[in-house]
Design an enzyme around this catalytic site. Structure first.
Site, PDB file in Angstrom:
ATOM      1  N   ASN A 111       0.820  -1.210   0.000  1.00  0.00           N
ATOM      2  CA  ASN A 111       0.000   0.000   0.000  1.00  0.00           C
ATOM      3  C   ASN A 111       0.854   1.261   0.000  1.00  0.00           C
ATOM      4  OD1 ASN A 111      -2.353  -1.445  -0.032  1.00  0.00           O
ATOM      5  ND2 ASN A 111      -2.927  -1.024   2.078  1.00  0.00           N
ATOM      6  N   HIS A 141     -15.305  -3.811   0.521  1.00  0.00           N
ATOM      7  CA  HIS A 141     -15.292  -3.125  -0.777  1.00  0.00           C
ATOM      8  C   HIS A 141     -16.676  -2.689  -1.260  1.00  0.00           C
ATOM      9  CE1 HIS A 141     -14.155  -2.831  -5.191  1.00  0.00           C
ATOM     10  NE2 HIS A 141     -13.154  -2.199  -4.614  1.00  0.00           N
ATOM     11  N   ARG A 143      -5.187   1.836 -13.339  1.00  0.00           N
ATOM     12  CA  ARG A 143      -3.794   1.969 -12.920  1.00  0.00           C
ATOM     13  C   ARG A 143      -3.216   0.658 -12.385  1.00  0.00           C
ATOM     14  NH1 ARG A 143      -3.928   6.464  -9.881  1.00  0.00           N
ATOM     15  NH2 ARG A 143      -2.976   7.853 -11.400  1.00  0.00           N
ATOM     16  N   ARG A 148     -13.955   2.337   4.978  1.00  0.00           N
ATOM     17  CA  ARG A 148     -12.777   1.485   5.144  1.00  0.00           C
ATOM     18  C   ARG A 148     -11.479   2.285   5.162  1.00  0.00           C
ATOM     19  NH1 ARG A 148     -11.499  -1.292   0.114  1.00  0.00           N
ATOM     20  NH2 ARG A 148      -9.694   0.051  -0.054  1.00  0.00           N
ATOM     21  N   TYR A 155     -12.229  -9.927  -1.532  1.00  0.00           N
ATOM     22  CA  TYR A 155     -12.919  -8.646  -1.386  1.00  0.00           C
ATOM     23  C   TYR A 155     -14.392  -8.894  -1.096  1.00  0.00           C
ATOM     24  CZ  TYR A 155      -8.964  -6.189  -3.660  1.00  0.00           C
ATOM     25  OH  TYR A 155      -7.736  -5.675  -3.976  1.00  0.00           O
ATOM     26  N   HIS A 168     -15.469   2.971 -14.691  1.00  0.00           N
ATOM     27  CA  HIS A 168     -15.316   2.198 -13.465  1.00  0.00           C
ATOM     28  C   HIS A 168     -16.594   1.427 -13.122  1.00  0.00           C
ATOM     29  CE1 HIS A 168     -14.475   1.825  -8.983  1.00  0.00           C
ATOM     30  NE2 HIS A 168     -13.347   1.397  -9.507  1.00  0.00           N
TER      31      HIS A 168
END
Length: 719
Positions: A56, A609, A422, A581, A485, A452
């Site tokens: 991360n 998620h 990305r 989150r 997820y 998206h």
């Protein structure tokens, strides 16, 4: 358990009415690190959390810190909405990031390695090698690793490319006395030591098992062997000092949106640039101040950009220990991914979806129905067309294979592949090419907007008409991440939804004026407007006797307009419960501004998620699922979808899930107005409530009930 005071934030105090985005992101990773430092968790899961923190931070520096460094040069005096200039923000990021990274390294060295040894896995450094182990490693290095290494010289006129994220070893060399290397003057300038850089190979395992006690498996790292035996790379020189390091570079590149037919080439150029863009961070061990200084100078990095530790170790390398069956005790209890409670396992879903919608909640339920839905469509002779969006789908995807098969079977397959996703750009380019070769129509995204939205439509010929079947999701079409997820998706044949999805695909694939949708909301067209309108509706309907309520679950909350609307709702007495989150720029619990707002964050074995939004609406409650967080990029700069939950039983199930999350008192932190995230704990008289475990037990119980044999009673009758 680690004391809570160690996990309290000192640096995200807002300068006005917003927490800073970047500092809030660091605090999210501090919450992940909190899980890594919980002594009651299984050891390999703690290592997994450490690995997540490491990856991360890599992405954070590549994207967010790089963009701030760029802003520091182009607009140094401009303040963000939290009140920081780029220079001030970079300083605060450095302070807090160093604290979190140091805490991560301390956890690894002082807790994880001793516990690994206790469990029978001991990390042996070169200075601890036995004679047998040293001979073994020396042979291994000479036979298997030395041929892979390429030493690169450096001098004032040449500094080699240090590839983004890859680990390297640096060596400070000194000519041996009475030995004259060939072309000595070419390699070493008079009065100066030579410095060489060697990239650590990426195609081999970095964890090396050592000969020794069978009951206590011992290992070392390839990095250690290269530092220990690297002298063999430099005949005629002795190694004076050595250092392990890696460099994080800017990856925040924008592709040329006007590249037209050469868009893929433009995207591939972006991928190449990432390897040689400007450096934003240096990670290294603290074994050589001279080598560190040399690399800093050549990469134009300051002291705030350098992160030192005793031993530079990627925790992800240690996860290889978990590949053996004997380490199952060091992992979480295995959780099954249950079959859907509402969909048949063998037959196609057409008949079921004609009768009612179906909710799928992964990873508690298996993702197989999504793959089966597309695979059945590929094989069904009555299916005419398949249309879908792909943002991230993973490697070796069965979904891609099913789409290729459908195209080869003569069906019209239209796929909008987002090439600008990305760090998945390269993979998506490959998928786009493969789909085109199979005969599919591939749309390579939309100029200046990322697509998206997660949506799939199957068009089927039935009797004298056609029927449309739709799948809408909060998460990507990626079977691998669907095991990790937590996401929700909806299967439906609702005609109003199908009409809107048809309109959506017409808009994103062709030349179509924006048309109103009756059921769906689309960003950047009306999704934000509709969210703001629903917040205002809660304000209008709210009263002291019947206060309004908003419950929202998402990954991040950063949009200024939405946050201000939530502040207005709080002032009007609306109760706002937020489950965020990651990043949260909203400040809860401030009198006169946000005293009716509560923010919690859950970090557990699955990555949260889902995007779920509940509005009380004066008793006529509404729930929406969405691909969009309440962030600027999602609401203003991406193609996103939000869709309503229309069927009462699914509505009740999602509302129950939301309540489970909000009431969780384990693996949950609550945000205070001073910026501190405080771990929630069960009150003495209160039963522990761990949201993910509650949900898992619920789906397990449903699965057991579904699979239980039906009892048949034999009835005696008179003959």
């Amino acid at each position: 358990m680690t004391k809570d005071r160690k996990w309290r934030n000192r640096n995200t105090m807002a300068k006005n009415t917003f927490f800073n985005r970047e500092l809030s992101w660091i605090e999210f990773n501090n919450r992940v690190l909190y899980e890594a430092c919980r002594s009651e968790l299984p050891l390999l899961e703690r290592i997994q959390f450490l690995s997540i923190v490491t990856s991360n931070f890599n992405e954070f520096f590549q994207v967010r810190v790089a963009s701030i460094k760029r802003a520091q040069k182009t607009d140094p005096h401009k303040k963000d909405i939290s009140g920081y200039t780029p220079t001030q923000l970079l300083k605060q990021i450095s302070i807090r990031a160093h604290e979190v990274v140091n805490k991560k390294n301390e956890c690894l060295e002082k807790e994880i390695f001793p516990l690994l040894e206790k469990e029978g896995f001991t990390y042996i450094r070169p200075d601890q090698f036995s004679a047998e182990q040293k001979n073994f490693c020396q042979r291994q290095f000479a036979q298997n690793y030395l041929p892979l290494l390429t030493p690169l010289r450096t001098d004032t006129s040449f500094f080699p490319l240090i590839n983004n994220l890859l680990y390297h070893a640096a060596f400070l060399l000194k000519p041996m006395q009475d030995i004259n290397p060939v072309n000595k003057e070419f390699f070493v300038k008079e009065g100066k030591a030579a410095i060489a850089v060697v990239q650590i190979p990426t195609g081999v395992s970095r964890l090396i098992w050592l000969p020794g006690n069978e009951k206590n498996k011992q290992f070392t790292l390839l990095d250690d062997l290269i530092l220990e035996f690297g002298t063999a790379l430099f005949p005629g020189f002795e190694v004076k000092e050595s250092m392990l390091f890696n460099v994080i570079r800017d990856a925040d590149f924008a592709v040329d949106e006007d590249a037209g037919s050469n868009f893929i080439e433009a995207m591939e150029e972006v991928l190449v640039k990432r390897q040689s863009s400007f450096a934003v961070r240096l990670n290294c061990n603290n074994s050589s101040s001279e080598l560190k200084k040399f690399i800093m100078q050549n990469l134009n990095l300051g002291q705030d950009d350098v992160y030192e530790c005793d031993n530079l170790i990627d925790p992800g390398v240690l996860l290889e220990i978990g590949k053996s069956e004997e380490t199952s005790r060091l992992k979480f209890e295995s959780w099954e991914h249950f079959a859907s409670k509402s969909l048949p396992e063998e037959e196609p879903y057409w008949d079921v979806l004609k009768q009612h919608d179906v909710l799928l909640h992964v990873p508690y339920e298996s993702y197989n129905p999504v793959v089966k839905f597309i695979s059945d469509a590929a094989d069904d002779p009555d299916v005419i067309s398949i249309k879908m969006t792909l943002y991230r789908t993973g490697s070796d995807s069965p979904i891609i294979n099913a789409l290729k098969k459908a195209a080869q079977n003569g069906k019209q397959v239209t796929v909008l592949v987002e090439l600008k996703a990305r760090f998945d750009e390269e993979r998506n380019i490959v998928w786009a090419n493969e789909l085109e070769k199979a005969g599919a129509i591939v749309i390579q995204g939309i100029v200046n907007l990322k697509v998206h939205a997660k949506v799939l439509m199957i068009i089927r010929k039935e009797d004298t008409s056609i029927k449309r079947y739709v799948h809408l999701s909060t998460g990507n079409y990626n079977p691998k991440t669907a095991r990790l997820y937590s996401d929700m998706s909806l299967f439906t044949s609702n005609q109003l939804i199908a009409n809107d999805v048809t309109t959506f695909f017409n808009i994103v694939t062709g030349y179509s004026a924006l048309q109103p949708m009756k059921i769906l909301s689309m960003a950047p067209v009306n999704l934000k407007t509709n969210i703001l309108a629903m917040i205002q509706r809660e304000i209008r309907f709210s009263s002291p006797e019947n206060p309004g309520m908003i419950i929202a679950k998402m990954n991040s909350l950063t949009h200024e307009e939405v946050i201000n609307a939530l502040y207005d709702a709080s002032r009007a007495g609306v109760k706002v419960l937020l489950n965020i989150r990651g990043i949260c720029m909203l400040i809860p619990g401030v009198k006169g501004m946000s005293e009716n707002i509560q923010v919690i964050s859950i970090v557990d074995r699955y990555l949260e998620h889902e995007r779920i939004f509940y509005f009380k609406n004066s008793g006529q409650s509404e729930i929406y699922l969405s691909s969009a967080d309440w962030m600027d990029r999602n609401l203003d700069r991406r193609i996103e979808l939000m869709f309503p939950v229309l069927e009462p039983d699914i509505f009740a199930e999602i509302k129950e899930t939301l309540d489970t999350y909000i009431n969780s008192n384990m693996n949950a932190h609550q945000l205070r107005s001073d910026g501190q995230w405080i771990a929630r704990k069960p009150i003495t008289s209160q039963e522990p409530k761990r949201a993910q475990e509650i949900l898992y037990r619920k789906y397990k119980k449903i699965a057991e009930k579904k699979s239980a044999p039906k009892i048949q009673f034999k009835i005696r009758r008179r003959g």
